[in-house]
Design a protein around this motif. Structure first.
Motif, short mmCIF file in Angstrom:
data_model
loop_
_atom_site.label_atom_id
_atom_site.label_comp_id
_atom_site.label_asym_id
_atom_site.label_seq_id
_atom_site.Cartn_x
_atom_site.Cartn_y
_atom_site.Cartn_z
N VAL A 1 0.82 -1.22 0.00
CA VAL A 1 0.00 0.00 0.00
C VAL A 1 0.86 1.27 0.00
CG1 VAL A 1 -0.29 0.39 2.49
CG2 VAL A 1 -2.21 0.81 0.94
N PHE A 2 2.13 1.14 0.40
CA PHE A 2 3.05 2.29 0.34
C PHE A 2 3.56 2.44 -1.08
CE2 PHE A 2 3.50 0.83 4.81
CZ PHE A 2 3.13 1.99 5.46
N ASP A 3 3.14 3.49 -1.74
CA ASP A 3 3.59 3.71 -3.12
C ASP A 3 4.52 4.91 -3.24
OD1 ASP A 3 1.55 5.50 -2.52
OD2 ASP A 3 0.60 5.38 -4.50
N LEU A 4 4.93 5.47 -2.09
CA LEU A 4 5.92 6.54 -2.07
C LEU A 4 6.76 6.38 -0.81
CD1 LEU A 4 7.09 9.21 -3.21
CD2 LEU A 4 5.35 10.43 -1.86
N THR A 5 8.07 6.33 -0.98
CA THR A 5 8.99 6.25 0.16
C THR A 5 9.93 7.45 0.12
OG1 THR A 5 8.92 3.83 0.20
CG2 THR A 5 10.79 4.88 1.29
N LEU A 6 10.03 8.14 1.25
CA LEU A 6 10.85 9.35 1.35
C LEU A 6 11.68 9.31 2.61
CD1 LEU A 6 8.15 12.06 0.48
CD2 LEU A 6 10.00 11.29 -1.03
N PRO A 7 12.80 10.05 2.62
CA PRO A 7 13.50 10.27 3.89
C PRO A 7 12.60 11.07 4.82
CG PRO A 7 14.85 10.96 2.01
CD PRO A 7 13.47 10.72 1.49
N ARG B 1 -3.41 13.46 -3.83
CA ARG B 1 -3.72 12.11 -4.34
C ARG B 1 -2.71 11.65 -5.38
NH1 ARG B 1 -8.41 10.12 -2.30
NH2 ARG B 1 -8.70 8.56 -3.92
N ARG B 2 -1.48 12.11 -5.24
CA ARG B 2 -0.38 11.56 -6.05
C ARG B 2 0.18 10.32 -5.41
NH1 ARG B 2 3.79 14.58 -5.53
NH2 ARG B 2 3.04 16.33 -4.28
N ALA B 3 -0.16 10.06 -4.17
CA ALA B 3 0.30 8.85 -3.46
C ALA B 3 -0.86 8.30 -2.64
CB ALA B 3 1.47 9.19 -2.55
N ILE B 4 -0.91 6.98 -2.54
CA ILE B 4 -1.89 6.33 -1.66
C ILE B 4 -1.44 6.49 -0.22
CG2 ILE B 4 -2.99 4.15 -1.03
CD1 ILE B 4 -2.48 3.23 -3.94
N LYS B 5 -0.16 6.18 0.02
CA LYS B 5 0.37 6.26 1.39
C LYS B 5 1.88 6.42 1.32
CE LYS B 5 -0.17 4.18 5.97
NZ LYS B 5 -0.74 5.41 6.57
N THR B 6 2.39 7.36 2.13
CA THR B 6 3.81 7.68 2.14
C THR B 6 4.52 7.02 3.31
OG1 THR B 6 3.33 9.85 1.17
CG2 THR B 6 5.49 9.56 2.21
N LEU B 7 5.56 6.27 3.01
CA LEU B 7 6.43 5.69 4.03
C LEU B 7 7.62 6.59 4.25
CD1 LEU B 7 7.33 2.01 4.56
CD2 LEU B 7 9.20 3.66 4.44
N LEU B 8 8.01 6.78 5.50
CA LEU B 8 9.11 7.68 5.86
C LEU B 8 10.20 6.90 6.59
CD1 LEU B 8 6.79 10.47 7.25
CD2 LEU B 8 8.02 10.58 5.08
#
Length: 338
Positions: free
Chosen positions: A309-315, A329-336
């Motif tokens: 479900v994480f489609d974006l990972t960022l620092p 709504r460019r990402a479903i869920k952001t992981l940090l």
């Protein structure tokens, strides 16, 4: 240390915050391995929930225990743990009934978008993994801290059973993991309600057999059409608006079940309409702690992979972009990652 602080609508900063320390003997300090942005974080970010003062953010977390208070008995430094967005003693009458988010001594966790986190009531709140996980397993374990546990509770509250028909209102992370939960619980048919191609694709990957793009009364009509005019046995409401709640109730067969986990905003139910709907309605803040042992086992054994479900990972220091991406709504869920 530096962490996320929300000042006002869409003014999210990554700035100096106090480093957490042991305050009570039942506390633990966790070094965060991963955290994330939740759909419910967007309510204050968008100004729908007021932010009267600069507010630290974040309630989803997993990581390594750094330090424990003198009264903590079940965990120790060096272990990998996952906890819920509410700290709970896991021993009061409400906890024993399986509703740890209504613990008589509950404390909200709200400062997790940072490198370190103080977790109150550590013995009752934190659950160990069998060992320190591999890096690629961490996203799925992080999802258990809220969205997977919340999707699972929605399905549990909606009485999803093998062979039944399920409809899921909402295509955010919780709704998508509600689809996964329904599949895992044996639903024969799962109808995902979504207008977004990427989310539809993930819903099908998680087990959706049908996709409905209509909303409101049109969405209800389409569900009825797909179920020979009867409605779904179980409906998961994963949004929290008036429209989504009425859509869920309308799409449920007589005698069926609605599990609602979307935080309500402006939802009002007419008593007479509810009376004649003849449905079971159950929900609330998901008691994630109840489900953590089972969900950890499912992830550990490769039975589910909610981390998709994480489609974006960022620092972590780019947390503001993580919020923007979800808001737009460019990402479903952001992981940090710290």
């Amino acid at each position: 240390m530096r962490g996320a602080v929300l000042y006002s609508p869409r003014d999210l900063r990554f700035e100096e915050r106090d480093t957490p320390t042991i305050i009570k003997p039942t506390d633990a300090i966790i070094r965060i391995s991963a955290t994330c942005v939740c759909g419910s974080d967007l309510w204050p970010y968008r100004g729908i929930n007021p932010v009267p003062e600069p507010t630290p953010m974040g309630h989803e977390y997993c990581g390594i225990v750094e330090e424990v208070g003198s009264a903590v008995a079940s965990i120790k430094p060096g272990q990998f743990v996952i906890g819920s967005f509410f700290a709970s003693d896991n021993s009061c009458s409400n906890c024993q009934a399986g509703y740890q988010t209504s613990c008589e001594h509950k404390e909200i966790i709200g400062t997790a978008q940072a490198p370190l986190l103080r977790v109150p009531l550590a013995d009752g709140t934190l659950v160990l993994t069998p060992e320190v996980p591999s890096n690629d397993m961490i996203p799925s374990l992080l999802a258990l801290s809220d969205v997977m546990g919340t999707g699972w509770f929605a399905a549990d509250a909606a009485n999803v059973k093998p062979g039944k028909t399920v409809a899921v209102v909402g295509d955010g992370a919780v709704g998508l993991l509600g689809v996964l939960s329904a599949k895992q619980m044996g639903a024969e048919r799962t109808i995902a309600m979504s207008r977004h191609e990427a989310r539809q694709k993930l819903a099908r990957e998680f087990g959706a057999t049908d996709v409905v793009t209509e909303r409101g009364d049109d969405g209800v009509a389409r569900i009825k059409e797909l179920t020979d005019g009867i409605g779904a046995d179980s409906v998961l409401e994963c949004v929290g608006t008036q429209e989504s709640m009425m859509q869920a109730i309308g799409a449920t067969r007589k005698g069926g079940y609605v599990g609602y986990v979307g935080v309500p905003h402006g939802v009002e139910l007419n008593g007479e309409e509810l009376f004649y709907a003849h449905i079971h309605l159950h929900g609330g803040p998901a008691p994630v702690r109840r489900f953590l042992p089972e969900l950890i086992e499912l992830v550990w054994n490769g039975k589910i992979n909610p981390g998709k479900v994480f489609d974006l990972t960022l620092p972590l220091d780019q947390v503001a972009e993580g919020y923007r991406a979800m808001d737009e709504r460019r990402a479903i869920k952001t992981l940090l990652r710290p």
